[in-house]
Design a protein around this motif. Sequence first.
Motif, PDB file in Angstrom:
ATOM      1  N   GLY A  78       0.776  -1.232   0.000  1.00 50.14           N
ATOM      2  CA  GLY A  78       0.000   0.000   0.000  1.00 50.14           C
ATOM      3  C   GLY A  78       0.806   1.280   0.000  1.00 50.14           C
ATOM      4  O   GLY A  78       0.244   2.360   0.208  1.00 50.14           O
ATOM      5  N   ALA A  79       2.125   1.204  -0.236  1.00 47.20           N
ATOM      6  CA  ALA A  79       2.961   2.404  -0.261  1.00 47.20           C
ATOM      7  C   ALA A  79       4.167   2.138  -1.162  1.00 47.20           C
ATOM      8  O   ALA A  79       4.394   1.019  -1.619  1.00 47.20           O
ATOM      9  CB  ALA A  79       3.423   2.771   1.146  1.00 47.20           C
ATOM     10  N   TYR A  80       4.949   3.183  -1.404  1.00 49.87           N
ATOM     11  CA  TYR A  80       6.163   3.074  -2.210  1.00 49.87           C
ATOM     12  C   TYR A  80       7.386   3.135  -1.298  1.00 49.87           C
ATOM     13  O   TYR A  80       7.395   3.874  -0.306  1.00 49.87           O
ATOM     14  CB  TYR A  80       6.232   4.202  -3.235  1.00 49.87           C
ATOM     15  N   HIS A  81       8.435   2.382  -1.671  1.00 49.91           N
ATOM     16  CA  HIS A  81       9.591   2.248  -0.804  1.00 49.91           C
ATOM     17  C   HIS A  81      10.895   2.406  -1.592  1.00 49.91           C
ATOM     18  O   HIS A  81      10.997   1.976  -2.743  1.00 49.91           O
ATOM     19  CB  HIS A  81       9.585   0.881  -0.109  1.00 49.91           C
TER      20      HIS A  81
ATOM     21  N   THR B 282       4.526   9.809  -5.695  1.00 52.09           N
ATOM     22  CA  THR B 282       4.093   8.657  -4.895  1.00 52.09           C
ATOM     23  C   THR B 282       3.579   9.011  -3.508  1.00 52.09           C
ATOM     24  O   THR B 282       2.893   8.204  -2.883  1.00 52.09           O
ATOM     25  CB  THR B 282       5.237   7.647  -4.728  1.00 52.09           C
ATOM     26  N   GLY B 283       3.939  10.193  -2.983  1.00 48.39           N
ATOM     27  CA  GLY B 283       3.542  10.551  -1.626  1.00 48.39           C
ATOM     28  C   GLY B 283       4.408   9.945  -0.550  1.00 48.39           C
ATOM     29  O   GLY B 283       4.093  10.054   0.640  1.00 48.39           O
TER      30      GLY B 283
ATOM     31  N   PRO C 280      -0.897   8.021   0.336  1.00 50.59           N
ATOM     32  CA  PRO C 280       0.330   8.801   0.502  1.00 50.59           C
ATOM     33  C   PRO C 280       0.555   9.259   1.938  1.00 50.59           C
ATOM     34  O   PRO C 280      -0.392   9.590   2.654  1.00 50.59           O
ATOM     35  CB  PRO C 280       0.101  10.015  -0.408  1.00 50.59           C
ATOM     36  N   ALA C 281       1.823   9.294   2.348  1.00 57.20           N
ATOM     37  CA  ALA C 281       2.174   9.818   3.662  1.00 57.20           C
ATOM     38  C   ALA C 281       2.370  11.322   3.620  1.00 57.20           C
ATOM     39  O   ALA C 281       2.420  11.978   4.661  1.00 57.20           O
ATOM     40  CB  ALA C 281       3.445   9.145   4.179  1.00 57.20           C
ATOM     41  N   GLY C 282       2.481  11.884   2.411  1.00 58.91           N
ATOM     42  CA  GLY C 282       2.673  13.322   2.256  1.00 58.91           C
ATOM     43  C   GLY C 282       2.282  13.763   0.860  1.00 58.91           C
ATOM     44  O   GLY C 282       1.792  12.971   0.058  1.00 58.91           O
TER      45      GLY C 282
END
Length: 384
Positions: free
Chosen positions: A145-148, A174-175, A313-315
């Motif tokens: 569920g996120a990009y790394h 990507t956030g 997104p986290a941001g």
Amino acid sequence: MAAMTKEWLGGTTIFAEMSALAVRTGAINLGQGFPDTDGPEEVREAAVRALREGKGNQYPPGPGVPELRTAIAEHQLKRYGLAHDPDTEVLVTAGATEAIAAALLALVGTGDEVIALEPYYDSYAACIGMAGGTRVPVTLHPRDGAYHLDLDELRDAVTDRTRLILLNTPHNPTGTVLTREELAAVAELAVERDLLVVTDEVYEHLVFEGEHVPIASFPGMRERTLTISSAGKTFSFTGWKVGWVTGAPELVTAVRSAKQFLTYVASGPFQYAIAEALRLPESYFEGLRADLRAKRDLLSAGLAAAGFEVYRPAGTYFVTTDIRPLGESDGFAFCRALPERCGVVAVPNAVFYDHQKQGAPFVRFAFCKREDVLREATFRLRSL
């Protein structure tokens, strides 16, 4: 790489194409990242006051008006403990895009390699190409569920020809917000291999999970980092084009040498207004984050209900989605057809990749819009 750069430099950007499509079809534009409401009234009034008082109506000083340079230095010290001399270590630019261009033109020579986190803001590729450099993408991978960021891939990308790392956190599109541990590893690599770092931090105040930590604050990084930010995203005045660069005197001087042959100066009256904006109370910044966090959650839920796989997104103010659950795999074709299909505009992420097949099934939506607009967009998307 060269062919792609020539194509980008000779044509229009995907943002221009999709925004024109939104106008032609009357679709809701969730493609380009600009708010549909203006920023704080007191900041607008500060710009009007500057105009009436004759501040900035003629050419402002090349490095930027002293009031803004001082406010930027105060902001960096108060927020991050980074002390800068406003006279020698702060430069005002025509938005962050010019800051990026001037930094790369100043610091990159023919054949120099520049590492950039992929997918990346499209101007990065154009500016590296204009500087004569070679971009080396290090891809952020979607997972859970996120990009790394894969730090081993980053380390393997560095060669004897690497000149600098172009970092972007919070990351567009990507956030992703790089963690303190990830940034420490990047800093260690930069010091070990004697690399410069140019860091694009325009979304520094739009972090919903985690924290924003400037890489310039890590050991050994102060003298090798140029930090870029701007007022557009933080204060919702994207049309004012007020950005800035902070860093060691010799790096800032190099950027100024290139910048003076780009715009020379810009945004005179608005510089005085942004000086006041940077001193707004903390409640403003907290309110901005809370508002955009709620909009992120609203759009993310709506996209998931419409059948997209959503990378929360986290941001920033963008949501990346995977269109394969909808039976689609070509983001360009999907986005070009979407306005006619359901009256919404998005942007295909493939345009942010060197290897476009990696980004082919991903599509980006912006949530920096009014709540009623986002609700209407999610209603329309359900027809998919």
